[in-house]
Every structure is written in structure tokens, then in C-alpha cells.
Design a protein around this motif. Structure first.
Motif, PDB file in Angstrom:
ATOM      1  N   ILE A  48      71.523  37.148  56.272  1.00  0.00           N
ATOM      2  CA  ILE A  48      71.899  37.339  57.673  1.00  0.00           C
ATOM      3  C   ILE A  48      72.756  36.166  58.127  1.00  0.00           C
ATOM      4  CG2 ILE A  48      71.018  37.535  60.030  1.00  0.00           C
ATOM      5  CD1 ILE A  48      68.566  38.917  58.910  1.00  0.00           C
ATOM      6  N   SER A  49      73.869  36.463  58.775  1.00  0.00           N
ATOM      7  CA  SER A  49      74.831  35.416  59.137  1.00  0.00           C
ATOM      8  C   SER A  49      74.470  34.693  60.427  1.00  0.00           C
ATOM      9  CB  SER A  49      76.231  36.034  59.278  1.00  0.00           C
ATOM     10  OG  SER A  49      76.256  37.000  60.325  1.00  0.00           O
ATOM     11  N   GLU A  50      73.637  35.290  61.275  1.00  0.00           N
ATOM     12  CA  GLU A  50      73.314  34.692  62.573  1.00  0.00           C
ATOM     13  C   GLU A  50      72.214  33.645  62.398  1.00  0.00           C
ATOM     14  OE1 GLU A  50      71.488  36.018  66.881  1.00  0.00           O
ATOM     15  OE2 GLU A  50      72.580  37.519  65.697  1.00  0.00           O
ATOM     16  N   SER A  51      72.586  32.384  62.456  1.00  0.00           N
ATOM     17  CA  SER A  51      71.650  31.300  62.136  1.00  0.00           C
ATOM     18  C   SER A  51      70.478  31.218  63.117  1.00  0.00           C
ATOM     19  CB  SER A  51      72.389  29.959  62.108  1.00  0.00           C
ATOM     20  OG  SER A  51      72.993  29.684  63.361  1.00  0.00           O
ATOM     21  N   THR A  52      70.731  31.484  64.398  1.00  0.00           N
ATOM     22  CA  THR A  52      69.655  31.402  65.392  1.00  0.00           C
ATOM     23  C   THR A  52      68.556  32.413  65.085  1.00  0.00           C
ATOM     24  OG1 THR A  52      71.200  30.677  67.098  1.00  0.00           O
ATOM     25  CG2 THR A  52      69.089  31.555  67.841  1.00  0.00           C
ATOM     26  N   PHE A  53      68.952  33.643  64.758  1.00  0.00           N
ATOM     27  CA  PHE A  53      67.969  34.670  64.413  1.00  0.00           C
ATOM     28  C   PHE A  53      67.184  34.259  63.173  1.00  0.00           C
ATOM     29  CE2 PHE A  53      66.626  38.310  61.933  1.00  0.00           C
ATOM     30  CZ  PHE A  53      65.987  39.106  62.874  1.00  0.00           C
ATOM     31  N   VAL A  54      67.889  33.753  62.176  1.00  0.00           N
ATOM     32  CA  VAL A  54      67.243  33.363  60.920  1.00  0.00           C
ATOM     33  C   VAL A  54      66.210  32.268  61.153  1.00  0.00           C
ATOM     34  CG1 VAL A  54      67.618  32.319  58.647  1.00  0.00           C
ATOM     35  CG2 VAL A  54      69.188  34.077  59.487  1.00  0.00           C
ATOM     36  N   GLU A  55      66.579  31.248  61.935  1.00  0.00           N
ATOM     37  CA  GLU A  55      65.658  30.135  62.200  1.00  0.00           C
ATOM     38  C   GLU A  55      64.412  30.597  62.942  1.00  0.00           C
ATOM     39  OE1 GLU A  55      68.008  27.356  64.316  1.00  0.00           O
ATOM     40  OE2 GLU A  55      69.276  26.820  62.590  1.00  0.00           O
ATOM     41  N   ARG A  56      64.606  31.432  63.954  1.00  0.00           N
ATOM     42  CA  ARG A  56      63.459  31.898  64.730  1.00  0.00           C
ATOM     43  C   ARG A  56      62.563  32.812  63.900  1.00  0.00           C
ATOM     44  NH1 ARG A  56      66.385  33.307  70.566  1.00  0.00           N
ATOM     45  NH2 ARG A  56      66.721  31.129  71.215  1.00  0.00           N
ATOM     46  N   ALA A  57      63.181  33.699  63.136  1.00  0.00           N
ATOM     47  CA  ALA A  57      62.389  34.612  62.311  1.00  0.00           C
ATOM     48  C   ALA A  57      61.628  33.852  61.231  1.00  0.00           C
ATOM     49  CB  ALA A  57      63.300  35.663  61.682  1.00  0.00           C
ATOM     50  N   ALA A  58      62.280  32.848  60.622  1.00  0.00           N
ATOM     51  CA  ALA A  58      61.614  32.057  59.580  1.00  0.00           C
ATOM     52  C   ALA A  58      60.412  31.317  60.145  1.00  0.00           C
ATOM     53  CB  ALA A  58      62.610  31.084  58.956  1.00  0.00           C
ATOM     54  N   ALA A  59      60.556  30.754  61.341  1.00  0.00           N
ATOM     55  CA  ALA A  59      59.441  30.047  61.977  1.00  0.00           C
ATOM     56  C   ALA A  59      58.309  31.014  62.301  1.00  0.00           C
ATOM     57  CB  ALA A  59      59.919  29.353  63.246  1.00  0.00           C
ATOM     58  N   ARG A  60      58.681  32.198  62.757  1.00  0.00           N
ATOM     59  CA  ARG A  60      57.669  33.211  63.088  1.00  0.00           C
ATOM     60  C   ARG A  60      56.909  33.666  61.833  1.00  0.00           C
ATOM     61  NH1 ARG A  60      60.972  36.272  65.524  1.00  0.00           N
ATOM     62  NH2 ARG A  60      61.183  37.880  63.927  1.00  0.00           N
ATOM     63  N   LEU A  61      57.634  33.833  60.730  1.00  0.00           N
ATOM     64  CA  LEU A  61      56.990  34.230  59.478  1.00  0.00           C
ATOM     65  C   LEU A  61      56.030  33.158  58.984  1.00  0.00           C
ATOM     66  CD1 LEU A  61      60.072  35.812  57.660  1.00  0.00           C
ATOM     67  CD2 LEU A  61      58.073  37.028  58.531  1.00  0.00           C
ATOM     68  N   THR A  62      56.426  31.902  59.154  1.00  0.00           N
ATOM     69  CA  THR A  62      55.536  30.797  58.752  1.00  0.00           C
ATOM     70  C   THR A  62      54.264  30.804  59.574  1.00  0.00           C
ATOM     71  OG1 THR A  62      57.414  29.438  58.038  1.00  0.00           O
ATOM     72  CG2 THR A  62      55.347  28.301  58.513  1.00  0.00           C
ATOM     73  N   ARG A  63      54.398  31.044  60.885  1.00  0.00           N
ATOM     74  CA  ARG A  63      53.207  31.112  61.734  1.00  0.00           C
ATOM     75  C   ARG A  63      52.303  32.265  61.308  1.00  0.00           C
ATOM     76  NH1 ARG A  63      56.952  30.190  65.968  1.00  0.00           N
ATOM     77  NH2 ARG A  63      56.821  32.379  66.591  1.00  0.00           N
ATOM     78  N   ARG A  64      52.900  33.394  60.988  1.00  0.00           N
ATOM     79  CA  ARG A  64      52.095  34.528  60.523  1.00  0.00           C
ATOM     80  C   ARG A  64      51.357  34.164  59.235  1.00  0.00           C
ATOM     81  NH1 ARG A  64      52.272  39.977  61.681  1.00  0.00           N
ATOM     82  NH2 ARG A  64      53.516  40.555  63.496  1.00  0.00           N
ATOM     83  N   GLU A  65      52.080  33.538  58.327  1.00  0.00           N
ATOM     84  CA  GLU A  65      51.496  33.180  57.038  1.00  0.00           C
ATOM     85  C   GLU A  65      50.331  32.210  57.221  1.00  0.00           C
ATOM     86  OE1 GLU A  65      53.584  32.548  52.780  1.00  0.00           O
ATOM     87  OE2 GLU A  65      54.120  31.078  54.299  1.00  0.00           O
ATOM     88  N   ASP A  66      50.456  31.316  58.211  1.00  0.00           N
ATOM     89  CA  ASP A  66      49.407  30.323  58.471  1.00  0.00           C
ATOM     90  C   ASP A  66      48.302  30.863  59.375  1.00  0.00           C
ATOM     91  OD1 ASP A  66      50.831  28.564  56.932  1.00  0.00           O
ATOM     92  OD2 ASP A  66      51.784  27.543  58.627  1.00  0.00           O
ATOM     93  N   GLY A  67      48.454  32.096  59.830  1.00  0.00           N
ATOM     94  CA  GLY A  67      47.431  32.685  60.686  1.00  0.00           C
ATOM     95  C   GLY A  67      47.531  32.301  62.142  1.00  0.00           C
TER      96      GLY A  67
ATOM     97  N   ALA B  38      60.449  39.878  53.807  1.00  0.00           N
ATOM     98  CA  ALA B  38      61.208  39.552  55.012  1.00  0.00           C
ATOM     99  C   ALA B  38      62.035  38.291  54.803  1.00  0.00           C
ATOM    100  CB  ALA B  38      60.254  39.372  56.194  1.00  0.00           C
ATOM    101  N   ARG B  39      61.451  37.283  54.161  1.00  0.00           N
ATOM    102  CA  ARG B  39      62.193  36.052  53.899  1.00  0.00           C
ATOM    103  C   ARG B  39      63.397  36.303  52.990  1.00  0.00           C
ATOM    104  NH1 ARG B  39      56.915  32.331  53.109  1.00  0.00           N
ATOM    105  NH2 ARG B  39      56.819  31.418  55.196  1.00  0.00           N
ATOM    106  N   HIS B  40      63.228  37.171  52.028  1.00  0.00           N
ATOM    107  CA  HIS B  40      64.333  37.473  51.113  1.00  0.00           C
ATOM    108  C   HIS B  40      65.524  38.054  51.872  1.00  0.00           C
ATOM    109  CE1 HIS B  40      66.427  38.698  47.477  1.00  0.00           C
ATOM    110  NE2 HIS B  40      66.529  39.911  47.976  1.00  0.00           N
ATOM    111  N   LEU B  41      65.256  38.941  52.829  1.00  0.00           N
ATOM    112  CA  LEU B  41      66.347  39.550  53.594  1.00  0.00           C
ATOM    113  C   LEU B  41      67.005  38.555  54.542  1.00  0.00           C
ATOM    114  CD1 LEU B  41      64.950  43.074  54.504  1.00  0.00           C
ATOM    115  CD2 LEU B  41      66.785  42.534  52.910  1.00  0.00           C
TER     116      LEU B  41
END
Length: 210
Positions: free
Chosen positions: A125-144, A118-121
Motif C-alpha cells: 500500500i502506497s499511503e504511508s499514513t494508512f500503513v502506519e495506523r493499520a500496523a499499530a492497530r494490528l500490533t495492539r490486536r496481537e498484544d490483546g 493483513a501485515r503482508h498486504l
């Protein structure tokens, strides 16, 4: 095949005109099929949408068809097949199409716990707001950490009558957790005490008045 049959090498201006006419007809047909498929998906008929899109892909490979077929497959719960369609569009030069495909693919990969995929994709993506929110969400998932879904509400339910009444806007926050094992230890609780503690400990709705 059309270019080979009617292209400039055929030596005929009429052949070139026929090629342009056929190209316009195919383009019009693909636009119609895409619109029809989107209607079918919204109507809860993704299987029918997949059928017409697959038939049209035999006529011409087109990213719009793949993107819409991915949406139809996702609606059916066929994540991996949908992912294949989205991947085929993810590098398309049309930024709008590639962004849509990558966003959908990120959602699938996140649900399947493919955090790195997911991070690779996200990088394309050109929409920075989506990227920032998704990246934060992925980090939370990774941290449990649980993902919290917040929604606004402007009515409340009366406890005794279960009727709804208008109120000032407030917000509910929801999250989910998986409980693999529950142990009570050595403390002995009555059924009422256990129910009361469980209710207070696992209340997953938070309210704050704005």
C-alpha cells in the motif's frame, strides 16, 4: 476472442476499425455498470449490484468490476467472497485500484484475526499514513489491547430531561471487551453495591474537554 476475430492477422483494415469500435463500446459499458453498481450498493441493494457486475465480468475481466463486486459482497457480510475479489485487484498496476483493494482486504483479515495476512498486504500500500495506523492497530490486536475509537462531539445530553444542548467540542473514546467469566470471590455484595461497582468498572466512555 475479439482480437482473434478482428485483429491485424485478419488482414483487413476494416476489421481493425471494428475491433477499436467494439473495445470503446465495451469500455463505456463497463464504466456505466460500475457506476450503476455503486449506486445500488449505496441504496442498500448489494445483491442487485453483484448480479450486474458478474454479468459484465463475463464480457471482460476488469479490476474495477472486481473491486466494486468486492464492496457489494462485503456489504452483504460475505467476507471470504469479497476477499477473493480484492485479492484479484491487489496486484493491479493501477496503484489507486490496488491500494483500495488492499485496504479493504486488510480490514477483512484484521476482523478475522489473520494478523500476518493483513501485515503482508500492508507492504504493497502506497499511503504511508494508512500503513502506519493499520500496523499499530494490528500490533495492539496481537498484544490483546483494545482498539479505542475516538470521535468528536459538540452537544451533550441533559440527564433529567434527556434533551440535547450545544456545548464546546469534546471527545468520546470507546472500546469493547469480551468478558468470559465474572467471579465475585468471597465478598458478599448487595444488589445495589454490585450494580454500582459494575457501572463504574465497565464505563467505556471517556470525556476530555479540548
Amino acid at each position: 476472442m475479439l482480437t482473434l476475430a478482428f485483429g491485424p492477422d485478419s488482414g483487413s483494415r476494416r476489421s481493425h476499425t471494428l475491433l477499436q469500435t467494439l473495445e470503446r463500446a465495451i469500455e463505456s459499458r463497463l464504466e456505466t455498470v460500475t457506476a450503476e453498481a455503486e449506486v445500488l450498493i449505496r441504496a442498500g441493494k448489494p445483491e442487485a449490484a453483484i448480479a450486474v457486475l458478474t454479468d459484465s465480468l463475463a464480457l471482460r475481466e476488469d479490476p474495477r468490476l472486481h473491486l466494486t463486486r468486492g464492496d457489494a459482497r462485503l456489504a452483504l457480510g460475505h467476507d471470504l467472497q469479497a476477499l477473493g475479489d480484492y485479492y484479484s485487484v491487489s496486484r493491479d498496476p493501477d496503484i489507486g485500484l490496488s491500494d483500495r483493494a488492499r485496504k479493504a482486504a486488510v480490514g477483512i483479515l484484521e476482523r478475522r484475526w489473520d494478523i500476518e495476512g493483513a501485515r503482508h498486504l500492508l507492504g504493497g500500500i502506497s499511503e504511508s499514513t494508512f500503513v502506519e495506523r493499520a500496523a499499530a492497530r494490528l500490533t495492539r490486536r496481537e498484544d490483546g489491547e483494545p482498539a479505542v475509537i475516538v470521535e468528536a462531539a459538540n452537544e451533550t445530553v441533559t440527564d433529567d430531561t434527556l434533551t440535547r444542548r450545544p456545548t464546546d467540542t469534546y471527545y468520546h473514546g470507546y472500546f469493547a471487551m469480551m468478558v468470559r467469566e465474572v467471579g465475585m470471590g468471597v465478598t458478599k455484595l448487595s444488589t445495589g453495591d454490585w450494580a454500582a461497582r459494575t457501572s463504574s468498572s465497565f464505563n467505556c466512555s471517556a470525556r476530555s474537554v479540548s
